[in-house]
Design an enzyme around this catalytic site. Sequence first.
Site, short mmCIF file in Angstrom:
data_model
loop_
_atom_site.label_atom_id
_atom_site.label_comp_id
_atom_site.label_asym_id
_atom_site.label_seq_id
_atom_site.Cartn_x
_atom_site.Cartn_y
_atom_site.Cartn_z
N GLU A 497 0.85 -1.19 0.00
CA GLU A 497 0.00 0.00 0.00
C GLU A 497 0.89 1.24 0.00
O GLU A 497 1.78 1.35 0.85
CB GLU A 497 -0.88 -0.02 1.26
CG GLU A 497 -1.83 -1.21 1.25
CD GLU A 497 -2.24 -1.67 2.65
OE1 GLU A 497 -2.04 -0.92 3.62
OE2 GLU A 497 -2.74 -2.81 2.76
N GLU A 528 -4.05 -6.81 2.93
CA GLU A 528 -2.83 -7.44 3.44
C GLU A 528 -2.75 -8.93 3.12
O GLU A 528 -1.68 -9.47 2.79
CB GLU A 528 -2.72 -7.23 4.96
CG GLU A 528 -2.37 -5.80 5.38
CD GLU A 528 -3.52 -4.83 5.26
OE1 GLU A 528 -4.67 -5.29 5.09
OE2 GLU A 528 -3.29 -3.61 5.35
N GLN A 550 2.10 -2.24 5.60
CA GLN A 550 2.41 -0.85 5.96
C GLN A 550 2.80 -0.68 7.43
O GLN A 550 3.72 0.06 7.75
CB GLN A 550 1.21 0.03 5.61
CG GLN A 550 1.56 1.48 5.46
CD GLN A 550 0.48 2.20 4.68
OE1 GLN A 550 -0.63 2.43 5.18
NE2 GLN A 550 0.78 2.57 3.45
N ASP A 553 1.12 -3.76 12.92
CA ASP A 553 -0.20 -4.09 13.48
C ASP A 553 -1.13 -4.69 12.43
O ASP A 553 -2.05 -5.43 12.77
CB ASP A 553 -0.84 -2.85 14.09
CG ASP A 553 -0.10 -2.41 15.34
OD1 ASP A 553 -0.33 -2.99 16.39
OD2 ASP A 553 0.74 -1.49 15.24
N TYR A 554 -0.92 -4.35 11.17
CA TYR A 554 -1.82 -4.84 10.13
C TYR A 554 -1.36 -6.16 9.53
O TYR A 554 -2.04 -6.72 8.66
CB TYR A 554 -2.03 -3.76 9.06
CG TYR A 554 -2.50 -2.48 9.70
CD1 TYR A 554 -3.53 -2.52 10.64
CD2 TYR A 554 -1.91 -1.25 9.45
CE1 TYR A 554 -3.96 -1.38 11.30
CE2 TYR A 554 -2.34 -0.10 10.10
CZ TYR A 554 -3.35 -0.17 11.02
OH TYR A 554 -3.77 0.95 11.69
N HIS A 595 -0.52 1.76 15.84
CA HIS A 595 0.72 2.15 15.14
C HIS A 595 1.91 2.03 16.06
O HIS A 595 2.91 2.71 15.89
CB HIS A 595 0.62 3.56 14.57
CG HIS A 595 -0.44 3.67 13.52
ND1 HIS A 595 -1.76 3.88 13.81
CD2 HIS A 595 -0.37 3.56 12.17
CE1 HIS A 595 -2.47 3.90 12.69
NE2 HIS A 595 -1.66 3.70 11.68
#
Length: 796
Positions: A497, A528, A550, A553-554, A595
Amino acid sequence: MGRPDIIEQNIADELSFEGFKEAVINDYKIAFQSRQASLIGRKEVLTGKAKFGIFGDGKEVPQVAMAKFFQPGDFYAGYYRDQTFAFATGVATVPEFFSQIYADPNPLNDPHSAGRQMNCHFSSPFIDKFGNALDLSVRKNFSAGMAPTAGHFPRAFGLAFASKLFRKIPDLHLNTAHSSQGNEVVFCTIGDASTSEGHFWETMNAAAVNQVPLAVFVWDDGYGISVPKELQTVKSSVSEALAGFEKSQYTNGILIYKVKGWDYASLCEVFEEGIRRARAEHIPVLFHVEELTQPQGHSTSGSHERYKTPERLQWEKAWDCLFKMRAWIIDNALADESYLVSIEEEIRGIIVSYRNQAWKLYEEPIQIQKAQALKVIGEIARQTSKSQEVLQLHRELSDNPVPFRRDIMVALEHTVAMVAEPLISAPASTYLSELFLENKRLYNTHLLHNDFEKIGEEYKPLLDFTEASPYLNGYEIINRYFDQLFAENPLVVAFGEDLGKIGDVNQGFAGLQQKHGSDRIFDTGIRELTILGQGIGLSMRGLRPIAEIQYLDYLLFGLQVLSDDLATLHYRSAGQQIAPLIVRTRGHRLEGIWHSGSPMGLLINALKGLHLCVPRDMVQAVGFYNTLLEGKNPGVVIECLNGYRLKERMPENLISYKLPLGKPEVIRSGEDITVVSYGSTLRIISDAANTLQHLNISVELIDVQTLLPFDLYGIILESLKKTNRIIFIDEDVPGGATSFMFTEIIEKQGGYRWLDASPRVLCAKSHRPAYGSDGDYFSKPNAEEIIAIIKEIIAE
Ligand SMILES: Cc1ncc(C[n+]2csc(CCOP(=O)(O)OP(=O)(O)O)c2C)c(N)n1
Ligand SMILES: [Mg+2]
């Protein structure tokens, strides 16, 4: 007299009609053979020779049709119903099918998984035994199947995306061992119910946006175990649900075909057209294959009479695709009934003989072990004072007509335990050690390519600085590195992304798309799971993708595919396949709940089978990228989110700087306590160590550098031997990576013997980190806490 050219044409027609007839009968034979395999396979389970069985009965006809269009170079990613396709393409044989049912661990018998997978999970070799890529462009390639429904879809997208890159990037055209300029189609199957999974929808959208040659076959039998499609799919029809995805003349999208699964002629026609277009135009295709059945129900666990109505069961009998094909053959005078009866009879006999052959192959080595164990135990019984007890063990093993390998081990173990005379029991111990090694080789290998290799042991990671070496922001160093990397290695591609046009949210790729091309450095949708699947598929096909997530956490959105697919690939294919994907992400402390996560314990546990690199700065990150690119295993590199704007000195040797894996580095020498950590936390510990120095407490600070593998060189233990005190610090939740490191050093490496004070851990609070500077301070370990706890340890 007719014209000669017309006569010739008639002869050609007749010849082709003969050829057509032969091809149809051959397909029927394969389908019938597959049905017999299913029927006998189920019996093998019900009579106790195997533990579980799931079969492709009721799906044979579409699969022989589909196999007609599967060409060398093509790829398959599918699920447990596809044995007929595997037989028809020649990727699996019926004896292999039975070997897998018996969980035969010999790769010569079950080359697909060496007994590691439940039945009907097939795979073909992508590498030779040294890890060198095979020429996949001339092979029929089956990416290793797996049980999580729809879990293979992200990979299938990646495999198809590779065709697109091989077609579009001229530098890759020379790479003929991997691709014939992107002409390969990926055949991907799924059951109707499993299309309810998010994986399916994300993949279909990504494939449609990117226009890749992905052919999806939905085997619609109306059920997912007991749950009917009314409860699975909007409008009870996946093709209707996908109508908005359909390609029109002026849009991207997918081709959608609906076809009856018992209609052999239509299946051939529709598949021919769809696959031709997918191959030529790189358009994804959906074949919704309806009205299929399950003659034996879902699997050997349970029976479908429990949830299907008598009417439905009756309908399934009447519309069984194999019987419909048979009737069609007779109606169209392609063969008569008596001929079909004769070939069916012959096939029945052949399948029984295949079963017997597979069973013999499975059983023989175990019977040899049994005989040897009985000999050893019998001899011991003659010599020991515990003769009666040992004879009883001998009898138990002897009375077991079909033991497992474990039963032989157990009999030997119990014999050794029973006989307290080591000299007498020695032959049992010796044989046990031999079997232990053999079973370890059969069951505990191929987690990684070259399981026991210390990766990069030979590297001498020296940074080459000259007087002119500049101090740059971390992101500039990463940026210069990627620039050099893309100039040097044409197989590397990077995507994620915001990674293409703006060069990622932290500018690591800034300006590089313009320079190296949008086919190699590009943006993706927010997806993701399929970003990672894209990377898995690309890396299986010989490219060296860097898939960016990115924020750490994702990564959770894609964790399933990393854990179930990527981390098990080499193991479940018994070493036949690799996917050396590099996942790039950034994490640890920055701001707020999503984040600044550092869920390293979660990753350590989910990603055995990958390397997990946690560099403290960008130069170290570069060192890991270089190492991973040299290797054949996948890895994750977690850059420090708060490190992009910190100054680092850029070495001259960015592109050749490689770090060994599993080798911690002592980054501050000290005498009084060993502090073990990684990533962003190291900077906070350094600050604390400076303060502690003023208090006359000297800290030895160790950066573990990689969590998987973890300290293969005993470096932390050496430090502990000197300081006799230790603390593990990180930003993960309690019980996370600090607990992992603690166990590794204190228990596994025997660190407890060198302790003068109790070993400690310090990590973040159990909750997610609150936003803002105070949120960070009160959620994650801070320098003051570190100072206090170290003072406590010293005072103990
Ligand atoms: C992620 C996941 N959830 C649940 C299961 C258990 N399971 C195995 S098969 C199956 C039904 C699948 O039905 P469908 O996709 O229609 O395929 P079919 O078996 O009917 O061919 C379920 C729920 C699984 N294997 N994976
Ligand atoms: Mg189904």
